[in-house]
Enzyme design. Sequence first.
Site: not given
Ligand code: GDP
Length: 431
Positions: A13, A16, A41, A225
């Site tokens: 999370d 990525k 994602h 992950q």
């Molecule tokens: P992932 O599975 O590794 O992509 O992580 P998550 O499931 O936590 O998803 C990331 C969330 O954070 C998504 O809703 C993205 O739109 C959001 N996000 C990604 N990068 C940023 C950032 O730099 N700032 C903010 N505020 N949100 C972000």
Amino acid sequence: MSNTVVVGTQWGDEGKGKVVDLLTARADVVVRFQGGNNAGHTLVVEGKQFICHIIPSGILYEDTKCLIGNGLVVDPEVLLEEMASLDTAGISVTPARLSLSEKAHIIMPYHRAVDLARETRKGRGKIGTTGRGIGPCYEDKAARTGVRAVDFTEPDTLEEKIRSNLEEKNFYLTRFFNAEPLDAGPMVARYLEMAERIKPFVTDVSLELALAVKEGRNILFEGAQGTHLDVDHGTYPFVTSSNPVAGAACAGAGIGPGQLHHVLGIVKAYTTRVGAGPFVTELLDKTGDYIQERGMEFGATTGRRRRCGWLDLVVVRDSARLNGLDSLAITKLDVLTGLETLKICVAYDLDGERTLSRPASLKRLDRCTPVYRELPGWSGDISSARKMADLPAEARAYLEAVEEETGVPVSIVSVGPGREETVLVRDPFQP
Ligand code: GDP
């Protein structure tokens, strides 16, 4: 040509999805090499948002080939559902755009049944499995009784395997768990039907990659992950059942280590964890709530509220070593805006001694307390920053401290969820 591996450096999370999306625009081929449909994602197509668990987000780009490597375990029900929902959004998933490795393992209903029966027996949430049958499917892979995608091309082999596996699984389900047995007939029929639909996508992904390498294509290896969820190197047993470390890209896609040119580690500007397990920098106070709310820290797949804490650089330093990180992408830096003082954990104190890496024993990890370095925060909105110089001096100092403590340079800084809300210091695809 420069092939890039993207890995999470914490407990998943890390954001990525956004970084992968950004890099996918520069890639010709996107490959997943481990995990299953527990990754999640969020894709946005013409304002419509949906979550893909197995198909790489590269599918949104018409000229990008998406590959599902042999290191994955694939639930055909989920794969077909994702294909259907992409189809509804006007994206047709054809074999020209997506391949499934013939050696990838297939999740069966008995894997899900075992997962659920175990969680029920232990009390829900014990090691935080998502109940999708992923762990039991990897178990069968190691036990050499697994069903593989190639079996979809041989109906008699598929039926034989299902029937013989079910004999053992039903014994286990009914005698050990007191659960209901599963019926072979309908399962065989359903899998034969799905096999027909999935068969055209089944190929030798390793050969496809070899061709892409020969043609000088940019290949992006998308890890799911995070490093500290790795079955070998993570906080065992609170881990996933595969290897999210960069080296697994070789075994999980069928390519040699010499073809991996840049390893990019995704680091969220703070730390989060879903479910149980030790968490040295956890914040159980107002600051933790502030980060949780501003960062909207809820699981994409499970909807569970994530535990939040300060950036743990002991964890990231371990990841730098375990993955051989070439650069870091720092995400969600904007979430920290408004906090007067920021803390980064640079070491652990364990029974009066300083340690710079995480102990393998959970009991010892539980006794670790964080050694913090304090840094001043910033208050103005940073989401419009597009180059380092646009960031407030305090935010730059925070990034520099991360570089200093990990020994790895920052190549990307994400300051908002949007694709454009990014500071690109260095393109990982440019050697
Ligand atoms: P992932 O599975 O590794 O992509 O992580 P998550 O499931 O936590 O998803 C990331 C969330 O954070 C998504 O809703 C993205 O739109 C959001 N996000 C990604 N990068 C940023 C950032 O730099 N700032 C903010 N505020 N949100 C972000």
